[in-house]
Enzyme design. Sequence first.
Site, PDB file in Angstrom:
ATOM      1  N   LYS A 228      47.439  37.207  41.912  1.00  0.00           N
ATOM      2  CA  LYS A 228      47.312  38.107  40.759  1.00  0.00           C
ATOM      3  C   LYS A 228      46.883  37.307  39.531  1.00  0.00           C
ATOM      4  CE  LYS A 228      50.239  40.799  37.597  1.00  0.00           C
ATOM      5  NZ  LYS A 228      51.639  41.166  37.292  1.00  0.00           N
ATOM      6  N   LYS A 240      54.089  47.333  26.103  1.00  0.00           N
ATOM      7  CA  LYS A 240      55.353  46.611  26.160  1.00  0.00           C
ATOM      8  C   LYS A 240      55.900  46.409  24.751  1.00  0.00           C
ATOM      9  CE  LYS A 240      54.145  43.595  30.121  1.00  0.00           C
ATOM     10  NZ  LYS A 240      55.248  43.883  31.050  1.00  0.00           N
ATOM     11  N   ASP A 251      51.409  35.962  33.283  1.00  0.00           N
ATOM     12  CA  ASP A 251      51.216  37.027  34.269  1.00  0.00           C
ATOM     13  C   ASP A 251      50.085  36.711  35.238  1.00  0.00           C
ATOM     14  OD1 ASP A 251      52.452  39.325  35.165  1.00  0.00           O
ATOM     15  OD2 ASP A 251      51.018  40.668  34.208  1.00  0.00           O
ATOM     16  N   GLU A 312      50.221  47.333  36.606  1.00  0.00           N
ATOM     17  CA  GLU A 312      48.797  47.127  36.870  1.00  0.00           C
ATOM     18  C   GLU A 312      48.518  46.058  37.905  1.00  0.00           C
ATOM     19  OE1 GLU A 312      49.738  43.553  35.119  1.00  0.00           O
ATOM     20  OE2 GLU A 312      50.433  45.532  34.529  1.00  0.00           O
ATOM     21  N   ARG A 314      49.740  45.447  40.840  1.00  0.00           N
ATOM     22  CA  ARG A 314      49.589  45.950  42.212  1.00  0.00           C
ATOM     23  C   ARG A 314      48.248  46.650  42.409  1.00  0.00           C
ATOM     24  NH1 ARG A 314      54.965  49.276  41.499  1.00  0.00           N
ATOM     25  NH2 ARG A 314      55.209  47.459  40.152  1.00  0.00           N
TER      26      ARG A 314
END
Length: 460
Positions: A228, A240, A251, A312, A314
């Site tokens: 990812k 957020k 991330d 997002e 996934r």
Amino acid sequence: MSLSFAPESDTVVPLYLVEAEELDTWLDSLPDHESNWIRAAGFRASIGSHVLMPDDKGSVSKAIAGFGKAKTRARGRFPLAAAAKSLPEGIYRLATDLPAGDLETEALGWLLSGYAFDRYHKNQGAKARLVCPTGVDAAKVEAIANAEALTRDLINTPASDMGPEALEAAAREVVKDFGGKIDVIAGDALLDQGFPMIHAVGRASDQAPRLIDMHWGQDGPKLTLVGKGVCFDTGGLNLKPGGSMGLMKKDMGGAATVLGLAHMIMALKLPIQLRVLIPAVENAVSGNAFRPGDILNSRKGFTVEINNTDAEGRLVLADALTLADEENPDLVISMATLTGAARVAVGPDLSPYYTDDDGISAALTKAGTEVSDPVWRMPFWEPYEKMIEPGIADLDNAPKGGFAGSITAALFLRRFVENPRYTHFDIYGWNPANAPARPKGGVGMGARALLQALPDMLDF
């Protein structure tokens, strides 16, 4: 920075390791002047403690480092690295057998103690260097250490300098170093070539979304790694709060980790055919951002209802996993900083993973213990499948209710992979506090366990 063992020299200081339980017995075996000196220094052989022994000219003749108690070592990792951090600058050679644990892993910990993230500020890791211990494969340990340093650097770099373009550049550097090849599909070409969810998640950013596709190796079993690469996650229109956005530079930790693992595989010339897929995006907010309530098409043909734009990762992984599955490799592994639910379940130190293959699970559990890279199996729990089926579309990207968030995310991803030998890691990618060989900041999780387990998982 390059993490490496020190060469032999005339100034090497012998280093003695002492367990706390054996301290009194060990002291009694020494000449009186040495044992008296060590006792006077207040040395108790705790992890990270040391005492230096002078010779008759005032130079250091030997160093003694504490290895602590077995109970204390069980509560942490890399006790030898704690000595590396506390010892003064110099070159050391182990003069005793390792009291407990794996010598190769402890030698790796020493090298990793030299890591520091210094891109924006002058920082230094441990200055004490180690001569490679007898019986340790120096080239292997150095390759693993430098691959881990790559992962840490990528995660620690803020999104201002590590957006999708920079992540692509980092992948190109890895390929360049080892002679693989790379293809990149970016921007609207993602729609033309069948990656609509990667495009949807990343289209609001100033930097175009992209799919990075790396290949290396001509022979052996086929391994595909999918990481990812969400370089920053605002949460999208489901924005957020500030406190939750603060660490979102990490991330893309899944992408950083698979790049580190790929670096290890290529540096060690493992006999496999490696493919690395990284959907690299920024989940930004603008007038063309995807919205709650949207229904997206996927490469697989499934429709996906968007109930939270902050789920997002996934989505981009699903398109990449579909491509991975089309080649029918021998093993597919995805790595992602995917859910807070995983952190609630196992905290920041363990790498939870999902697989339907008991052989893969056994290999990973054994390997994680051997190399001090702990992993923990989670269930693909079939009764929760209905939680990701909204009725209005084939799949729901964020089931309501808040229960089993890591499991439902893993089940969502599994829908896009028909290969039964699929394993998914839901990692954290961040060390919240300083520890031996693991400073606060970005960290690889699960990569060394996977490297150790690959021969068993792929039979080579």
